[in-house]
Design an enzyme around this catalytic site. Structure first.
Site, short mmCIF file in Angstrom:
data_model
loop_
_atom_site.label_atom_id
_atom_site.label_comp_id
_atom_site.label_asym_id
_atom_site.label_seq_id
_atom_site.Cartn_x
_atom_site.Cartn_y
_atom_site.Cartn_z
N ASP A 167 0.86 -1.18 0.00
CA ASP A 167 0.00 0.00 0.00
C ASP A 167 0.90 1.23 0.00
O ASP A 167 1.59 1.50 0.99
CB ASP A 167 -0.88 0.00 1.27
CG ASP A 167 -1.85 1.18 1.30
OD1 ASP A 167 -1.61 2.17 0.58
OD2 ASP A 167 -2.83 1.10 2.04
N ALA A 227 -13.80 -6.21 -2.17
CA ALA A 227 -13.65 -4.75 -2.38
C ALA A 227 -14.52 -4.29 -3.55
O ALA A 227 -15.66 -3.88 -3.35
CB ALA A 227 -12.19 -4.41 -2.57
N ARG A 228 -14.01 -4.42 -4.76
CA ARG A 228 -14.79 -4.05 -5.94
C ARG A 228 -14.46 -4.99 -7.09
O ARG A 228 -13.30 -5.34 -7.30
CB ARG A 228 -14.49 -2.60 -6.37
CG ARG A 228 -15.17 -1.54 -5.51
CD ARG A 228 -16.70 -1.61 -5.58
NE ARG A 228 -17.37 -0.64 -4.73
CZ ARG A 228 -17.81 -0.88 -3.48
NH1 ARG A 228 -17.61 -2.07 -2.92
NH2 ARG A 228 -18.44 0.05 -2.81
N ASP A 252 -16.96 -11.54 -3.50
CA ASP A 252 -18.19 -10.96 -2.96
C ASP A 252 -18.72 -9.83 -3.85
O ASP A 252 -19.83 -9.38 -3.66
CB ASP A 252 -17.91 -10.41 -1.55
CG ASP A 252 -19.15 -9.86 -0.86
OD1 ASP A 252 -20.17 -10.59 -0.84
OD2 ASP A 252 -19.12 -8.73 -0.35
N GLU A 257 -23.36 -6.00 -11.02
CA GLU A 257 -24.06 -6.74 -9.95
C GLU A 257 -25.56 -6.67 -10.16
O GLU A 257 -26.08 -5.57 -10.38
CB GLU A 257 -23.68 -6.15 -8.59
CG GLU A 257 -22.20 -6.36 -8.30
CD GLU A 257 -21.75 -5.86 -6.92
OE1 GLU A 257 -22.50 -5.15 -6.25
OE2 GLU A 257 -20.62 -6.21 -6.53
N HIS A 276 -22.34 -9.51 -2.64
CA HIS A 276 -21.91 -8.21 -2.09
C HIS A 276 -22.49 -8.01 -0.68
O HIS A 276 -23.19 -7.03 -0.41
CB HIS A 276 -22.32 -7.06 -3.01
CG HIS A 276 -21.53 -5.80 -2.76
ND1 HIS A 276 -21.28 -4.86 -3.73
CD2 HIS A 276 -20.92 -5.33 -1.63
CE1 HIS A 276 -20.58 -3.86 -3.20
NE2 HIS A 276 -20.35 -4.13 -1.94
N ILE A 277 -22.15 -8.96 0.20
CA ILE A 277 -22.67 -8.90 1.57
C ILE A 277 -21.57 -8.68 2.60
O ILE A 277 -21.81 -8.79 3.79
CB ILE A 277 -23.46 -10.18 1.93
CG1 ILE A 277 -22.61 -11.45 1.67
CG2 ILE A 277 -24.79 -10.23 1.20
CD1 ILE A 277 -23.23 -12.73 2.21
#
Ligand code: MLT
Length: 315
Positions: A167, A227-228, A252, A257, A276-277
């Protein structure tokens, strides 16, 4: 003042809105909210409502959008800024929920829990097939050491994993306190047995896990994405799983979506998928729902700006 709630928001947050003298609170849903935009001063959303330029054009009085959650990729920020609409989110509010989902995914992959459960319930007893592996001693590579990445690291320590992170904006002291070694992206790809993504979508991160990245990874690596969807090239991941380079993936989030039925990942047994939970726990929704309402109330009543992701002239 008209306040439009376009997606489910914690009851305590709604009560706080209703307690504001003279405020008209309209509770709607993603299918019907647009008819109330015309005279709305504030709009609350989660991730289903896409606030694009067309939506903003229907809301000439809008002063603030409150996003109950972290990602603001469903809001057209340049259009909001051009329209002098402040956009606020709730960073960190659902970090524990997402981190717990991430660890859950890692355990499910290491022990094939969903597959073993389905097999056992279908009447089979496939003890040999489901020989697992332990998290202990494995290297976890965290891409993005923000609020969520940090919560993942804390929990992974309990499983006695070696934790590395990449990061460019990481705080070296926070990393050291968490027992996380900061490494380059290539080093993270090379060393990790599990890689989990906790970065936002930018030009640099879009499709960052593609053929080139998978080629640099350890054979047998497992991938988690809470995340995405845009962070991963789905076709490349499917290829990497089929070739055996990647042992499994737990996803996820999807670029679209819900994902289309022909998404190459959905047909693979070694892919776990959830809708996406990651941030969807009662506790997290309560936190983000109440926090975003408090922030919007503070802005509209007192001009206080907290957790804004764009800058506008205060009005
Ligand atoms: C977030 O961005 O907060 C999470 O992805 C959960 C959500 O979309 O609400």
């Amino acid at each position: 003042m008209k306040i439009l709630v376009a997606e489910p928001l914690a009851a305590a947050g709604i009560e706080l809105l209703k307690a504001q003298p003279g405020w008209d609170i309209v509770i709607s849903n993603p299918k019907e909210y647009a008819q109330h935009l015309e005279d709305a001063d504030a709009l609350f959303v989660r991730s289903a409502v896409k606030v694009n330029a067309e939506v903003l054009a229907k809301a000439p009085k809008l002063r603030v959008i409150g996003r109950a959650g972290v990602g603001v990729d469903n809001v057209d920020l340049p259009a909001a800024t051009a329209g002098n609409v402040l956009v606020m989110n709730t960073p960190g509010g659902n970090a524990v929920a997402v981190a717990e989902h991430t660890l859950g995914f890692m355990l499910c992959m290491a022990r094939s829990i969903p597959q073993a459960s389905a097999s056992t319930k279908s009447g089979k007893w496939e003890k040999k097939k489901f020989l697992g592996s332990e998290l202990r001693g494995k290297t976890l590579g965290i891409l993005g050491l923000g609020y969520i990445g940090q919560e993942v690291a804390k929990r992974a320590r309990g499983f006695e994993m070696k934790i590395i992170a990449s990061d460019p904006y990481a705080n070296a002291k926070i990393a050291a306190d968490l027992g996380v070694s900061l490494v380059s992206l290539d080093e993270l790809y090379k060393q990790s047995d599990f890689i989990t993504l906790h970065v936002a979508i930018t030009k640099e991160t879009n499709k960052m896990l593609g053929d080139a990245a998978f080629a640099k990874m350890k054979t047998g690596v497992r991938i988690v994405n809470c995340a995405r969807g845009e962070l991963i090239d789905d076709a490349a991941l499917a290829r990497a799983i089929q070739s055996g380079k990647v042992a499994g993936a737990a996803i996820d989030v999807f670029e679209i979506e819900p994902p289309s039925a022909d998404n190459p990942l959905l047909a693979l047994e070694r892919v776990l998928a959830t809708p996406h939970i990651g941030g969807s726990t009662g506790e997290a929704q309560e936190i983000v729902g109440v926090r975003i309402v408090e922030q919007v109330v503070d802005y509209l009543q007192r001009g206080v700006v907290l957790n804004a992701v764009n800058t506008v002239a205060v009005r």
